[in-house]
Design a protein around this motif. Structure first.
Motif, mmCIF file in Angstrom:
data_model
loop_
_atom_site.group_PDB
_atom_site.id
_atom_site.type_symbol
_atom_site.label_atom_id
_atom_site.label_comp_id
_atom_site.label_asym_id
_atom_site.label_seq_id
_atom_site.Cartn_x
_atom_site.Cartn_y
_atom_site.Cartn_z
ATOM 1 N N UNK A 99 0.858 -1.176 0.000
ATOM 2 C CA UNK A 99 0.000 0.000 0.000
ATOM 3 C C UNK A 99 0.902 1.236 0.000
ATOM 4 N N UNK A 100 1.015 1.862 -1.134
ATOM 5 C CA UNK A 100 1.910 3.004 -1.295
ATOM 6 C C UNK A 100 1.564 4.144 -0.342
ATOM 7 N N UNK A 101 0.288 4.351 -0.088
ATOM 8 C CA UNK A 101 -0.105 5.446 0.799
ATOM 9 C C UNK A 101 0.383 5.212 2.225
ATOM 10 N N UNK A 102 0.316 3.978 2.715
ATOM 11 C CA UNK A 102 0.856 3.688 4.052
ATOM 12 C C UNK A 102 2.341 4.022 4.105
ATOM 13 N N UNK A 103 3.050 3.654 3.061
ATOM 14 C CA UNK A 103 4.481 3.929 2.998
ATOM 15 C C UNK A 103 4.754 5.433 2.968
ATOM 16 N N UNK A 104 4.008 6.160 2.177
ATOM 17 C CA UNK A 104 4.171 7.619 2.085
ATOM 18 C C UNK A 104 3.859 8.277 3.432
ATOM 19 N N UNK A 105 2.777 7.847 4.071
ATOM 20 C CA UNK A 105 2.407 8.430 5.370
ATOM 21 C C UNK A 105 3.494 8.197 6.410
ATOM 22 N N UNK A 106 4.003 6.984 6.459
ATOM 23 C CA UNK A 106 5.042 6.677 7.438
ATOM 24 C C UNK A 106 6.315 7.468 7.145
ATOM 25 N N UNK A 107 6.706 7.538 5.882
ATOM 26 C CA UNK A 107 7.930 8.266 5.537
ATOM 27 C C UNK A 107 7.768 9.765 5.740
ATOM 28 N N UNK A 108 6.537 10.270 5.640
ATOM 29 C CA UNK A 108 6.329 11.711 5.863
ATOM 30 C C UNK A 108 6.548 12.080 7.331
ATOM 31 N N UNK A 109 6.542 11.070 8.198
ATOM 32 C CA UNK A 109 6.765 11.299 9.631
ATOM 33 C C UNK A 109 8.214 11.028 10.030
ATOM 34 N N UNK A 110 9.116 11.050 9.075
ATOM 35 C CA UNK A 110 10.520 10.670 9.292
ATOM 36 C C UNK A 110 11.122 11.318 10.539
ATOM 37 N N UNK A 111 11.069 12.629 10.622
ATOM 38 C CA UNK A 111 11.667 13.337 11.763
ATOM 39 C C UNK A 111 10.968 12.978 13.073
ATOM 40 N N UNK A 112 9.644 12.899 13.031
ATOM 41 C CA UNK A 112 8.892 12.554 14.221
ATOM 42 C C UNK A 112 9.191 11.116 14.654
ATOM 43 N N UNK A 113 9.396 10.230 13.679
ATOM 44 C CA UNK A 113 9.744 8.845 13.989
ATOM 45 C C UNK A 113 11.073 8.785 14.727
ATOM 46 N N UNK A 114 12.061 9.512 14.208
ATOM 47 C CA UNK A 114 13.376 9.511 14.852
ATOM 48 C C UNK A 114 13.277 10.061 16.269
ATOM 49 N N UNK A 115 12.544 11.144 16.431
ATOM 50 C CA UNK A 115 12.389 11.763 17.740
ATOM 51 C C UNK A 115 11.686 10.819 18.714
ATOM 52 N N UNK A 116 10.610 10.180 18.258
ATOM 53 C CA UNK A 116 9.866 9.292 19.148
ATOM 54 C C UNK A 116 10.666 8.033 19.462
ATOM 55 N N UNK A 117 11.459 7.549 18.493
ATOM 56 C CA UNK A 117 12.304 6.376 18.746
ATOM 57 C C UNK A 117 13.335 6.686 19.824
ATOM 58 N N UNK A 118 13.958 7.839 19.705
ATOM 59 C CA UNK A 118 14.963 8.239 20.693
ATOM 60 C C UNK A 118 14.321 8.393 22.079
ATOM 61 N N UNK A 119 13.169 9.044 22.133
ATOM 62 C CA UNK A 119 12.483 9.232 23.419
ATOM 63 C C UNK A 119 12.074 7.884 24.017
ATOM 64 N N UNK A 120 11.596 6.986 23.178
ATOM 65 C CA UNK A 120 11.213 5.658 23.646
ATOM 66 C C UNK A 120 12.392 4.879 24.190
ATOM 67 N N UNK A 121 13.523 4.954 23.500
ATOM 68 C CA UNK A 121 14.734 4.267 23.968
ATOM 69 C C UNK A 121 15.192 4.801 25.317
ATOM 70 N N UNK A 122 15.231 6.106 25.433
ATOM 71 C CA UNK A 122 15.675 6.724 26.687
ATOM 72 C C UNK A 122 14.742 6.318 27.825
ATOM 73 N N UNK A 123 13.434 6.396 27.580
ATOM 74 C CA UNK A 123 12.463 6.058 28.622
ATOM 75 C C UNK A 123 12.564 4.585 29.015
ATOM 76 N N UNK A 124 12.701 3.707 28.030
ATOM 77 C CA UNK A 124 12.794 2.280 28.335
ATOM 78 C C UNK A 124 14.081 1.951 29.083
ATOM 79 N N UNK A 125 15.163 2.616 28.731
ATOM 80 C CA UNK A 125 16.437 2.339 29.402
ATOM 81 C C UNK A 125 16.381 2.737 30.872
ATOM 82 N N UNK A 126 15.548 3.707 31.205
ATOM 83 C CA UNK A 126 15.413 4.150 32.595
ATOM 84 C C UNK A 126 14.476 3.255 33.404
ATOM 85 N N UNK A 127 13.527 2.627 32.725
ATOM 86 C CA UNK A 127 12.511 1.839 33.424
ATOM 87 C C UNK A 127 12.827 0.351 33.488
#
Length: 145
Positions: A73-101
């Motif tokens: 589904x090309x639209x799913x791929x486009x939607x996910x890739x359009x969130x590139x910066x937000x994905x990186x930010x949320x991944x980093x925040x998730x890693x930091x939070x999980x490492x603390x808990x």
């Protein structure tokens, strides 16, 4: 939106969760063997590069992009890739939070990615969706203080 505090990391993860559960479901059904080979290779790189946060995030991002493309589904791929910066930010925040808990967060993160990979590559959409849901629940739970 994150910088101006209109959106939280938890909000981003919640949207990603729904998008990506759809991606893995369709990837398990529509994926081609070449997609599965790329996914397995990215899984190997995730394991190898976990200790380097930037490399891990890069490979984790690619893992999720491969799943979106494998969905067919090309639209799913486009939607996910359009969130590139937000994905990186949320991944980093998730890693930091999980490492603390959680002391052994690395093992859990790798295990969840492996379960997603295995389920998609064996064309088991229900198991793939379940593994992806658990992946996001784990990250969202870590962000809740």
């Amino acid at each position: 939106a994150v910088i101006t505090e209109q959106v939280t990391h938890k909000d981003i993860l919640a949207v990603r969760r729904h998008l990506e559960m759809g991606c893995v479901h369709l990837a398990a059904i529509n994926g081609k063997e070449e997609d599965f080979e790329k996914l397995r290779e990215e899984m190997r790189l995730i394991k190898e590069n976990f200790k380097d946060v930037d490399d891990f995030i890069s490979h984790d991002l690619q893992f999720h992009f491969i799943l979106s493309r494998a969905s067919g589904n090309t639209l799913l791929s486009i939607l996910l890739q359009s969130l590139h910066e937000q994905l990186m930010t949320s991944m980093r925040a998730g890693l930091v939070a999980q490492s603390k808990k959680e002391k052994e967060y690395e093992i859990k993160i790798i295990e969840l990615h492996q379960r997603i990979c295995d389920a998609v590559c064996t064309r088991d959409p229900e198991r793939a969706v379940q593994a992806m849901a658990e992946h996001f629940e784990n990250a969202i739970d870590a962000l809740i203080d």
